[in-house]
Design a protein around this motif. Structure first.
Motif, PDB file in Angstrom:
ATOM      1  N   VAL A  84     -34.353   2.865  16.884  1.00  8.46           N
ATOM      2  CA  VAL A  84     -34.680   1.624  17.602  1.00  8.46           C
ATOM      3  C   VAL A  84     -33.670   0.534  17.248  1.00  8.46           C
ATOM      4  O   VAL A  84     -33.156  -0.156  18.125  1.00  8.46           O
ATOM      5  CB  VAL A  84     -36.118   1.159  17.289  1.00  8.46           C
ATOM      6  CG1 VAL A  84     -36.359  -0.260  17.793  1.00  8.46           C
ATOM      7  CG2 VAL A  84     -37.129   2.129  17.878  1.00  8.46           C
ATOM      8  N   ILE A  85     -33.377   0.391  15.976  1.00  8.76           N
ATOM      9  CA  ILE A  85     -32.416  -0.637  15.546  1.00  8.76           C
ATOM     10  C   ILE A  85     -31.048  -0.358  16.162  1.00  8.76           C
ATOM     11  O   ILE A  85     -30.402  -1.264  16.704  1.00  8.76           O
ATOM     12  CB  ILE A  85     -32.339  -0.710  14.010  1.00  8.76           C
ATOM     13  CG1 ILE A  85     -33.693  -1.142  13.427  1.00  8.76           C
ATOM     14  CG2 ILE A  85     -31.226  -1.665  13.574  1.00  8.76           C
ATOM     15  CD1 ILE A  85     -33.814  -0.954  11.930  1.00  8.76           C
ATOM     16  N   LEU A 116     -30.692   6.435   4.832  1.00  7.54           N
ATOM     17  CA  LEU A 116     -30.249   6.622   6.215  1.00  7.54           C
ATOM     18  C   LEU A 116     -29.659   5.346   6.817  1.00  7.54           C
ATOM     19  O   LEU A 116     -28.666   5.398   7.553  1.00  7.54           O
ATOM     20  CB  LEU A 116     -31.404   7.125   7.086  1.00  7.54           C
ATOM     21  CG  LEU A 116     -31.857   8.557   6.837  1.00  7.54           C
ATOM     22  CD1 LEU A 116     -33.050   8.906   7.728  1.00  7.54           C
ATOM     23  CD2 LEU A 116     -30.722   9.544   7.045  1.00  7.54           C
ATOM     24  N   ALA A 117     -30.253   4.213   6.514  1.00  8.73           N
ATOM     25  CA  ALA A 117     -29.726   2.946   7.032  1.00  8.73           C
ATOM     26  C   ALA A 117     -28.314   2.711   6.509  1.00  8.73           C
ATOM     27  O   ALA A 117     -27.444   2.222   7.237  1.00  8.73           O
ATOM     28  CB  ALA A 117     -30.637   1.783   6.646  1.00  8.73           C
ATOM     29  N   LYS A 120     -24.994   3.842   8.553  1.00  8.17           N
ATOM     30  CA  LYS A 120     -24.406   3.097   9.664  1.00  8.17           C
ATOM     31  C   LYS A 120     -24.361   1.591   9.446  1.00  8.17           C
ATOM     32  O   LYS A 120     -23.625   0.888  10.113  1.00  8.17           O
ATOM     33  CB  LYS A 120     -25.181   3.383  10.944  1.00  8.17           C
ATOM     34  CG  LYS A 120     -25.053   4.826  11.368  1.00  8.17           C
ATOM     35  CD  LYS A 120     -25.692   5.071  12.696  1.00  8.17           C
ATOM     36  CE  LYS A 120     -25.498   6.541  13.049  1.00  8.17           C
ATOM     37  NZ  LYS A 120     -26.067   6.887  14.313  1.00  8.17           N
ATOM     38  N   PHE A 121     -25.189   1.126   8.527  1.00  8.50           N
ATOM     39  CA  PHE A 121     -25.299  -0.316   8.317  1.00  8.50           C
ATOM     40  C   PHE A 121     -24.963  -0.690   6.880  1.00  8.50           C
ATOM     41  O   PHE A 121     -25.207   0.085   5.958  1.00  8.50           O
ATOM     42  CB  PHE A 121     -26.735  -0.789   8.598  1.00  8.50           C
ATOM     43  CG  PHE A 121     -27.202  -0.544   9.998  1.00  8.50           C
ATOM     44  CD1 PHE A 121     -26.836  -1.400  11.021  1.00  8.50           C
ATOM     45  CD2 PHE A 121     -28.012   0.541  10.297  1.00  8.50           C
ATOM     46  CE1 PHE A 121     -27.275  -1.184  12.320  1.00  8.50           C
ATOM     47  CE2 PHE A 121     -28.454   0.769  11.584  1.00  8.50           C
ATOM     48  CZ  PHE A 121     -28.076  -0.092  12.602  1.00  8.50           C
ATOM     49  N   ALA A 122     -24.442  -1.902   6.723  1.00  9.89           N
ATOM     50  CA  ALA A 122     -24.359  -2.500   5.395  1.00  9.89           C
ATOM     51  C   ALA A 122     -25.759  -3.049   5.133  1.00  9.89           C
ATOM     52  O   ALA A 122     -26.269  -3.840   5.928  1.00  9.89           O
ATOM     53  CB  ALA A 122     -23.325  -3.612   5.373  1.00  9.89           C
ATOM     54  N   VAL A 123     -26.382  -2.591   4.071  1.00  8.60           N
ATOM     55  CA  VAL A 123     -27.764  -2.974   3.763  1.00  8.60           C
ATOM     56  C   VAL A 123     -27.763  -3.839   2.517  1.00  8.60           C
ATOM     57  O   VAL A 123     -27.258  -3.432   1.474  1.00  8.60           O
ATOM     58  CB  VAL A 123     -28.651  -1.721   3.536  1.00  8.60           C
ATOM     59  CG1 VAL A 123     -30.082  -2.137   3.231  1.00  8.60           C
ATOM     60  CG2 VAL A 123     -28.585  -0.788   4.737  1.00  8.60           C
ATOM     61  N   VAL A 124     -28.348  -5.024   2.633  1.00  5.40           N
ATOM     62  CA  VAL A 124     -28.385  -5.965   1.516  1.00  5.40           C
ATOM     63  C   VAL A 124     -29.827  -6.426   1.319  1.00  5.40           C
ATOM     64  O   VAL A 124     -30.498  -6.805   2.284  1.00  5.40           O
ATOM     65  CB  VAL A 124     -27.484  -7.194   1.805  1.00  5.40           C
ATOM     66  CG1 VAL A 124     -27.591  -8.219   0.692  1.00  5.40           C
ATOM     67  CG2 VAL A 124     -26.049  -6.760   2.027  1.00  5.40           C
ATOM     68  N   ALA A 125     -30.284  -6.386   0.078  1.00  8.03           N
ATOM     69  CA  ALA A 125     -31.601  -6.955  -0.228  1.00  8.03           C
ATOM     70  C   ALA A 125     -31.470  -8.472  -0.187  1.00  8.03           C
ATOM     71  O   ALA A 125     -30.555  -9.046  -0.773  1.00  8.03           O
ATOM     72  CB  ALA A 125     -32.065  -6.492  -1.603  1.00  8.03           C
TER      73      ALA A 125
END
Length: 156
Positions: A84-85, A116-117, A120-125
């Motif tokens: 979805v994202i 998994l995120a 494809k994505f840069a994931v930051v808390a």
């Protein structure tokens, strides 16, 4: 968020059974708070595993901002959430961002989401004190941005 950032358009989604019983009523009760007359507001059904619903929502986009709250319940729903994202978040604007606010209900789903995120994505808390929409102490907020902006192929 819609009120604070004065978006031109807001699309709110939920599963159809929740949409009919809760979401539409909440939207109508809070329409002025959500954005007033300047904001086009749409409420749409979205089951992450129903292609027709995802297609309908995706066609309203792509969106510069995608927000999901209370969306991680089980490992089996992580891939559909990320799909979805991927299908709704603009892949051509560097400023496009997705915020996911979750409670750690399922540690396995949480870990799988981050794994998994991160493909494809840069994931930051995100530090909760930095965002106005975080009111739950148990909530964790993650910011997702495309690792690199995709280039759309031109059609000649």
């Amino acid at each position: 968020l819609a009120r604070d950032f004065a978006f031109d358009e807001v699309v709110m989604t939920d599963q159809s059974r929740v949409l009919e019983n809760v979401t539409r009523e909440n939207v109508e009760m809070n329409r002025k708070e959500i954005g007033g007359a300047a904001t086009a507001l749409h409420v749409m059904a979205l089951d992450w595993e129903v292609e027709e619903e995802l297609k309908a929502v995706s066609e309203r986009g792509p969106f510069d901002v995608v927000v999901g709250t209370d969306v991680l319940f089980g490992v089996h729903l992580v891939a559909p959430l990320l799909r979805v994202i991927e299908r709704t978040l603009s892949d051509t604007r560097k400023s496009a961002v997705c915020y996911i606010c979750v409670q750690r209900r399922s540690p396995d789903a949480h870990d799988e989401f981050l794994r998994l995120a991160g493909e494809k994505f840069a994931v930051v808390a995100v530090e909760k004190a930095l965002v106005a929409f975080s009111e739950d102490d148990e909530c964790e907020i993650f910011e997702l941005r495309w690792k690199r902006a995709k280039k759309r192929k031109s059609v000649d």
